[in-house]
Design a protein around this motif. Structure first.
Motif, PDB file in Angstrom:
ATOM      1  N   SER A  23      26.411  42.393  40.800  1.00 38.21           N
ATOM      2  CA  SER A  23      26.981  41.026  41.117  1.00 38.21           C
ATOM      3  C   SER A  23      28.021  40.882  42.291  1.00 38.21           C
ATOM      4  O   SER A  23      28.569  41.951  42.769  1.00 38.21           O
ATOM      5  CB  SER A  23      27.434  40.466  39.863  1.00 38.21           C
ATOM      6  OG  SER A  23      28.657  41.253  39.420  1.00 38.21           O
ATOM      7  N   THR A  74      28.602  32.674  41.737  1.00 32.29           N
ATOM      8  CA  THR A  74      28.460  33.946  41.257  1.00 32.29           C
ATOM      9  C   THR A  74      26.896  34.433  41.623  1.00 32.29           C
ATOM     10  O   THR A  74      26.000  33.770  41.063  1.00 32.29           O
ATOM     11  CB  THR A  74      28.647  34.160  39.676  1.00 32.29           C
ATOM     12  OG1 THR A  74      30.085  34.009  39.408  1.00 32.29           O
ATOM     13  CG2 THR A  74      28.249  35.742  39.209  1.00 32.29           C
ATOM     14  N   GLU A 132      30.841  37.532  43.966  1.00 30.27           N
ATOM     15  CA  GLU A 132      31.474  36.165  43.952  1.00 30.27           C
ATOM     16  C   GLU A 132      31.583  35.618  45.490  1.00 30.27           C
ATOM     17  O   GLU A 132      32.308  36.217  46.413  1.00 30.27           O
ATOM     18  CB  GLU A 132      32.686  36.106  43.145  1.00 30.27           C
ATOM     19  CG  GLU A 132      32.694  36.470  41.738  1.00 30.27           C
ATOM     20  CD  GLU A 132      33.887  36.484  41.072  1.00 30.27           C
ATOM     21  OE1 GLU A 132      34.912  35.510  41.381  1.00 30.27           O
ATOM     22  OE2 GLU A 132      34.040  37.400  40.170  1.00 30.27           O
TER      23      GLU A 132
END
Length: 283
Positions: free
Chosen positions: A239, A248, A241
């Motif tokens: 992941s 995200t 941001e």
């Protein structure tokens, strides 16, 4: 260096009226031209070019730079955010000029995204505007996982050893800056050895466009019996941001979110006579 002579410009109208300018010199032209450029594309380089048309005119880049004006001047800059804007400033003598903008990627491929402003008459301070066509984000963000130790063989000199797995994460140029990029080490398969993760999951606090982040995972390897073993692993970006959008991103949004590799471990198989042979556990 000799100081340039200061002059006054006299303008005579068709009615015979005369007007005099303030004293000017080639280092201090009297008028300012501002070229306002908006909707810049992140990661691209730009330059605004101003060129004299005809016999009259003189231009220098910047304001108060002290440069002697000439027939052409250039102001260069780079976009650091999506839809960024910038202002190119020039100082000019009275005259006719063309103003153009050039856009270049980091590989040096350049083009003019908009037609040049073919002819402007400068008899006072002047402002021109360029509004560029927005380049949308690529379908997948150019975030990529790399390993510098793909499919290698390691010889164990003892039953236990520490193994370092170097890796890297890169972010391409056409992207927003990213923060909190999560990187994991996943063991897909192993036999003939046991492992203990000394340094595992990593969080990259911030990545800027064009940046490469190197790091490493560390494992403690133990040979469980017969010499030799095998380990298959995967480095995965799980992941991240977006610093600008706040979005995200998951691994499905990334250009190359994971990369797989393996390690073959070899060990010495000792005999009663003290002789031995090197044994490698092949997948």
């Amino acid at each position: 260096m000799n100081t340039p002579d200061k002059v006054r410009v006299k303008i005579v109208t068709l009615r015979g009226n005369g007007f005099y300018s303030e004293k000017v010199d080639p280092q201090n032209p009297p008028y300012i031209l501002l070229a306002m450029v908006s909707n810049l594309n992140l990661g691209y380089r730009y330059r605004v070019e101003v060129e004299v048309l005809g016999d009259y005119g003189c231009v220098s880049p910047g304001v108060g730079s002290g440069d002697i004006c000439g027939a052409k001047a250039t102001y260069a800059f780079m976009a650091h955010e999506f839809s960024d804007s910038d202002i190119a400033a020039f100082m000019l003598m009275p005259g006719n000029y063309s103003v153009s903008i050039v856009e270049c990627d980091l590989e040096g491929n350049c083009f003019e995204p908009l037609p040049s402003i073919g002819r402007i008459e400068v008899l006072d301070h002047t402002v021109v505007n360029f509004t560029l066509t927005d380049l949308s984000l690529p379908e997948k963000i150019p975030l990529r996982a790399h390993t510098m130790m793909s499919n290698v063989t390691i010889t164990l000199s003892s039953q236990q050893a520490t193994v370092k797995i170097p890796f890297g994460v890169s972010l391409g140029n056409v992207s927003e800056a990213l923060k909190n990029v999560e990187v994991t080490l996943d063991i897909d398969e192993s036999y003939g050895i046991t492992y203990n993760v000394i340094r595992g999951n990593t969080t990259i606090k911030r990545l800027t466009p064009g940046e490469y982040y190197p790091s490493e995972f560390i494992l403690e390897i133990t040979d469980t019996g017969d010499p030799g073993g095998y380990l298959a692993y995967r480095i995965a970006i799980t992941s991240a941001e977006g610093e600008y959008t706040g979005e995200t991103y998951s691994s499905n949004d990334m250009e190359r979110s994971s990369i797989s590799a393996s390690i073959i471990f070899c060990g010495l198989n000792a005999t009663q006579t003290g002789q031995g042979s090197l044994v490698c556990e092949l997948p």
